[in-house]
Each structure stands twice: as C-alpha cells, then as structure tokens.
Design a protein around this motif. Structure first.
Motif, PDB file in Angstrom:
ATOM      1  N   LEU A   1       0.856  -1.183   0.000  1.00  0.00           N
ATOM      2  CA  LEU A   1       0.000   0.000   0.000  1.00  0.00           C
ATOM      3  C   LEU A   1       0.892   1.233   0.000  1.00  0.00           C
ATOM      4  CD1 LEU A   1      -1.516  -2.285   1.871  1.00  0.00           C
ATOM      5  CD2 LEU A   1      -3.139  -0.427   2.270  1.00  0.00           C
ATOM      6  N   PHE A   2       0.639   2.150  -0.910  1.00  0.00           N
ATOM      7  CA  PHE A   2       1.355   3.417  -0.909  1.00  0.00           C
ATOM      8  C   PHE A   2       0.582   4.435  -0.072  1.00  0.00           C
ATOM      9  CE2 PHE A   2       3.431   1.712  -4.714  1.00  0.00           C
ATOM     10  CZ  PHE A   2       4.755   2.068  -4.444  1.00  0.00           C
ATOM     11  N   VAL A   3       1.318   5.154   0.755  1.00  0.00           N
ATOM     12  CA  VAL A   3       0.753   6.263   1.529  1.00  0.00           C
ATOM     13  C   VAL A   3       1.527   7.498   1.109  1.00  0.00           C
ATOM     14  CG1 VAL A   3       0.223   7.159   3.808  1.00  0.00           C
ATOM     15  CG2 VAL A   3       0.268   4.681   3.438  1.00  0.00           C
ATOM     16  N   THR A   4       0.902   8.359   0.313  1.00  0.00           N
ATOM     17  CA  THR A   4       1.618   9.462  -0.299  1.00  0.00           C
ATOM     18  C   THR A   4       0.813  10.748  -0.254  1.00  0.00           C
ATOM     19  OG1 THR A   4       2.579  10.250  -2.406  1.00  0.00           O
ATOM     20  CG2 THR A   4       0.696   8.770  -2.548  1.00  0.00           C
ATOM     21  N   ALA A   5       1.526  11.859  -0.318  1.00  0.00           N
ATOM     22  CA  ALA A   5       0.874  13.169  -0.375  1.00  0.00           C
ATOM     23  C   ALA A   5       0.611  13.587  -1.813  1.00  0.00           C
ATOM     24  CB  ALA A   5       1.741  14.219   0.316  1.00  0.00           C
TER      25      ALA A   5
ATOM     26  N   ARG B   1      -3.905  11.126 -10.395  1.00  0.00           N
ATOM     27  CA  ARG B   1      -4.418  10.002 -11.179  1.00  0.00           C
ATOM     28  C   ARG B   1      -3.307   9.252 -11.918  1.00  0.00           C
ATOM     29  NH1 ARG B   1      -9.378   8.689 -12.299  1.00  0.00           N
ATOM     30  NH2 ARG B   1     -10.171  10.718 -11.640  1.00  0.00           N
ATOM     31  N   PRO B   2      -2.352   9.961 -12.563  1.00  0.00           N
ATOM     32  CA  PRO B   2      -1.249   9.227 -13.220  1.00  0.00           C
ATOM     33  C   PRO B   2      -0.423   8.409 -12.239  1.00  0.00           C
ATOM     34  CG  PRO B   2      -1.375  11.471 -14.057  1.00  0.00           C
ATOM     35  CD  PRO B   2      -2.301  11.407 -12.886  1.00  0.00           C
ATOM     36  N   LEU B   3      -0.190   8.945 -11.031  1.00  0.00           N
ATOM     37  CA  LEU B   3       0.588   8.206 -10.035  1.00  0.00           C
ATOM     38  C   LEU B   3      -0.157   6.939  -9.614  1.00  0.00           C
ATOM     39  CD1 LEU B   3       2.524   9.631  -7.009  1.00  0.00           C
ATOM     40  CD2 LEU B   3       0.960   7.730  -6.680  1.00  0.00           C
ATOM     41  N   VAL B   4      -1.435   7.070  -9.361  1.00  0.00           N
ATOM     42  CA  VAL B   4      -2.232   5.914  -8.944  1.00  0.00           C
ATOM     43  C   VAL B   4      -2.223   4.849 -10.035  1.00  0.00           C
ATOM     44  CG1 VAL B   4      -4.551   5.110  -8.363  1.00  0.00           C
ATOM     45  CG2 VAL B   4      -3.692   7.259  -7.403  1.00  0.00           C
ATOM     46  N   ASP B   5      -2.412   5.275 -11.276  1.00  0.00           N
ATOM     47  CA  ASP B   5      -2.418   4.336 -12.389  1.00  0.00           C
ATOM     48  C   ASP B   5      -1.066   3.631 -12.517  1.00  0.00           C
ATOM     49  OD1 ASP B   5      -3.989   3.527 -14.982  1.00  0.00           O
ATOM     50  OD2 ASP B   5      -1.954   4.007 -15.668  1.00  0.00           O
TER      51      ASP B   5
ATOM     52  N   ALA C   1       1.212   3.157 -10.151  1.00  0.00           N
ATOM     53  CA  ALA C   1       1.434   2.279  -9.007  1.00  0.00           C
ATOM     54  C   ALA C   1       0.647   0.973  -9.131  1.00  0.00           C
ATOM     55  CB  ALA C   1       1.057   2.997  -7.722  1.00  0.00           C
ATOM     56  N   LEU C   2      -0.626   1.071  -9.515  1.00  0.00           N
ATOM     57  CA  LEU C   2      -1.455  -0.124  -9.628  1.00  0.00           C
ATOM     58  C   LEU C   2      -0.996  -1.025 -10.770  1.00  0.00           C
ATOM     59  CD1 LEU C   2      -5.028   1.322  -8.928  1.00  0.00           C
ATOM     60  CD2 LEU C   2      -3.465   0.190  -7.334  1.00  0.00           C
ATOM     61  N   ARG C   3      -0.585  -0.422 -11.862  1.00  0.00           N
ATOM     62  CA  ARG C   3      -0.103  -1.221 -12.994  1.00  0.00           C
ATOM     63  C   ARG C   3       1.217  -1.916 -12.667  1.00  0.00           C
ATOM     64  NH1 ARG C   3      -2.857  -0.620 -17.734  1.00  0.00           N
ATOM     65  NH2 ARG C   3      -4.303   1.140 -17.856  1.00  0.00           N
ATOM     66  N   ALA C   4       1.944  -1.381 -11.688  1.00  0.00           N
ATOM     67  CA  ALA C   4       3.227  -1.989 -11.304  1.00  0.00           C
ATOM     68  C   ALA C   4       3.066  -3.034 -10.207  1.00  0.00           C
ATOM     69  CB  ALA C   4       4.188  -0.900 -10.840  1.00  0.00           C
ATOM     70  N   GLY C   5       1.842  -3.192  -9.674  1.00  0.00           N
ATOM     71  CA  GLY C   5       1.624  -4.253  -8.693  1.00  0.00           C
ATOM     72  C   GLY C   5       1.208  -3.815  -7.307  1.00  0.00           C
ATOM     73  N   ALA C   6       0.958  -2.518  -7.100  1.00  0.00           N
ATOM     74  CA  ALA C   6       0.481  -2.060  -5.792  1.00  0.00           C
ATOM     75  C   ALA C   6      -0.980  -2.454  -5.602  1.00  0.00           C
ATOM     76  CB  ALA C   6       0.625  -0.544  -5.679  1.00  0.00           C
TER      77      ALA C   6
ATOM     78  N   HIS D   1       4.997 -11.673 -18.446  1.00  0.00           N
ATOM     79  CA  HIS D   1       6.108 -11.974 -19.345  1.00  0.00           C
ATOM     80  C   HIS D   1       7.337 -11.131 -19.022  1.00  0.00           C
ATOM     81  CE1 HIS D   1       3.687 -14.603 -21.799  1.00  0.00           C
ATOM     82  NE2 HIS D   1       2.784 -13.656 -21.995  1.00  0.00           N
ATOM     83  N   SER D   2       7.135  -9.998 -18.371  1.00  0.00           N
ATOM     84  CA  SER D   2       8.246  -9.113 -18.019  1.00  0.00           C
ATOM     85  C   SER D   2       9.104  -9.686 -16.891  1.00  0.00           C
ATOM     86  CB  SER D   2       7.705  -7.745 -17.601  1.00  0.00           C
ATOM     87  OG  SER D   2       6.834  -7.873 -16.481  1.00  0.00           O
ATOM     88  N   GLY D   3       8.611 -10.712 -16.225  1.00  0.00           N
ATOM     89  CA  GLY D   3       9.355 -11.294 -15.116  1.00  0.00           C
ATOM     90  C   GLY D   3       8.948 -10.741 -13.758  1.00  0.00           C
ATOM     91  N   PHE D   4       7.871  -9.938 -13.727  1.00  0.00           N
ATOM     92  CA  PHE D   4       7.384  -9.347 -12.483  1.00  0.00           C
ATOM     93  C   PHE D   4       5.999  -9.904 -12.156  1.00  0.00           C
ATOM     94  CE2 PHE D   4      10.422  -6.328 -14.147  1.00  0.00           C
ATOM     95  CZ  PHE D   4      11.104  -5.885 -13.030  1.00  0.00           C
ATOM     96  N   TYR D   5       5.744 -10.079 -10.866  1.00  0.00           N
ATOM     97  CA  TYR D   5       4.423 -10.503 -10.423  1.00  0.00           C
ATOM     98  C   TYR D   5       3.480  -9.301 -10.353  1.00  0.00           C
ATOM     99  CZ  TYR D   5       5.595 -15.328  -9.308  1.00  0.00           C
ATOM    100  OH  TYR D   5       5.937 -16.663  -9.393  1.00  0.00           O
ATOM    101  N   ASN D   6       2.230  -9.585 -10.632  1.00  0.00           N
ATOM    102  CA  ASN D   6       1.218  -8.530 -10.579  1.00  0.00           C
ATOM    103  C   ASN D   6      -0.124  -9.153 -10.217  1.00  0.00           C
ATOM    104  OD1 ASN D   6       0.001  -6.006 -10.782  1.00  0.00           O
ATOM    105  ND2 ASN D   6       0.989  -5.518 -12.724  1.00  0.00           N
ATOM    106  N   ILE D   7      -1.086  -8.298  -9.905  1.00  0.00           N
ATOM    107  CA  ILE D   7      -2.430  -8.748  -9.556  1.00  0.00           C
ATOM    108  C   ILE D   7      -3.147  -9.183 -10.829  1.00  0.00           C
ATOM    109  CG2 ILE D   7      -4.622  -8.084  -8.498  1.00  0.00           C
ATOM    110  CD1 ILE D   7      -3.023  -5.887  -6.997  1.00  0.00           C
TER     111      ILE D   7
END
Length: 234
Positions: free
Chosen positions: A94-98, A102-106, A108-113, A144-150
C-alpha cells in the motif's frame, strides 16, 4: 498463480512493515497499526533497509511512501515484485503518499500495488483498506516481463480509463453544445432588440394614415354647414 501473503489472515495476524523517511509520519502509522492490534510493526527510514529486512523475514503487508531517496517507492515496488524475490514478491503493498494524482495511482497499480492512500490518512480509511486486502482473493500472476502482478489489473484499469475518456468526451460535447446554444440565443435576442429600437414600421406594422375625403363629399359637407347657418329660429 498464488494468493498474496495477507489473504485469509485476521488483523491480529498481520506482520506489517512501514517504509517512511519522515519521522512524524512513522510515528503516526505505527500508532494507527498498533491500535488495530496487529501482531508486529517494523519501521524503516529507507527502501534499501526495508528490503534487506523483509528478505530475511517477509512481512504480510508493506506500507510505503512514494517519494524517497535514494530508492523511491516505485523502485522499491518493482524490486519486491520481481520473480527472483519469492516469497517477498507476494506481499501486498500500500502506498501512503501526499501526491495521489491520477497518473501516479495508475502507475502504481499497474506496477503491482494493491492500494494508494493519500496523506493525511485516517485510521478508519487505513483499517478499511487493510480489511479489504485480507479478503482480496485476486491471485498474483507472473507476467512476461518477469514481475508478479495482480491478476486482471491491466484489464480493469484499461476499462476504467476508457470509461473516464468517454465521460470526458460527453462533458466536452455538452459544454460545446451549451456554448453554441447560448450564442444562437444571444444572436436572436440582439436581432429582436434591434427591430424594437427602430419602431413598429420596421417591425412590419404600418401606421394608420388619415382618411382622405373626396371633393364631392367636401362640397356636401360645406353646403350643410351653410344651410344650418342661414336657418331661422322660430
């Protein structure tokens, strides 16, 4: 595919890691988590320290800031989600940020948050998000990139983006149509005001002209006046 590390646990079972370079924010998050009766809270000033400790003892949940140095929250997320980080790669983050744009949220979620919370975060909001994560049965999948995601996250975000784009298009169309209607109504009103200022002739209403009497009628009228004048009164 495998469930994330906190799935099916109770709040009292959670081993939480907090990654935050602000001392006051560390204190706040630690106090909130302890108020939930979680099993353990570990706090780190940097992503590098948190990564080293988490590899030795993987937590169930990680709460991290986004803007940190030298390793940012995004870089930390990508390190954790790499397939060589198993079993740490399954830990929900979970990210807790100031800076919850919308771009940041997108990104973060696309990267696995799993979630992005905006500071200042309230205890009720954090509790709600943690409770949701404990019952979130979406599996983690290796891309395929080698990273886990939801699983299915990209499809979900693409659908949301398309919906927002359609909504933005509808709003733009409504704004343009409203502006054009206002312009037409203004032009009609201006034309009406201009006709009114020029008087009824311009508006197509003819003034009533005085009646013209023929010469014969004038003669008869004059003769009648003379007869009345010459009459004797008895």
């Amino acid at each position: 595919m495998k469930h994330h590390a906190a799935f099916g646990l109770s709040m009292e079972d959670i081993d939480a890691v907090v990654v935050e370079d602000s001392k006051p924010m560390q204190t706040i998050l630690r106090s909130i988590l302890l108020s939930f009766k979680v099993a353990r809270v570990r706090v780190f000033d940097s992503a590098d320290d948190a990564l080293e400790a988490s590899l030795a003892e993987p937590p169930n949940v990680i709460l991290t800031d986004w803007r940190m140095e030298p390793t940012s929250g995004y870089q930390f997320l990508r390190l954790v989600r790499h397939r060589h980080m198993e079993p740490l790669c399954y830990v929900p983050i979970l990210f807790v940020t100031a800076h919850g744009t919308r771009p940041l949220v997108d990104k973060a979620l696309r990267a696995g948050a799993h979630h992005v919370l905006v500071k200042p975060v309230s205890p009720s909001t954090l509790h709600k998000r943690l409770t949701w994560i404990l019952s979130d049965d979406r599996p983690m999948t290796l891309e395929h990139s080698g990273f886990y995601n939801i699983y299915g996250i990209h499809k979900t975000l693409d659908a949301q983006a398309e919906k927002l784009q359609s909504l933005a298009g509808a709003r733009l169309h409504h704004r343009v149509a409203t502006q054009k209607r206002a312009e037409v109504e203004g032009a009609v009103q201006a034309a009406f005001d201009k006709k009114t200022d020029r008087g009824p002739d311009f508006a197509g209403v003819k003034k009533e002209e005085p009646k013209r009497h023929s010469a014969a009628a004038k003669h008869i009228r004059d003769a009648g006046f003379a007869a009345v004048k010459g009459a004797k009164v008895h």
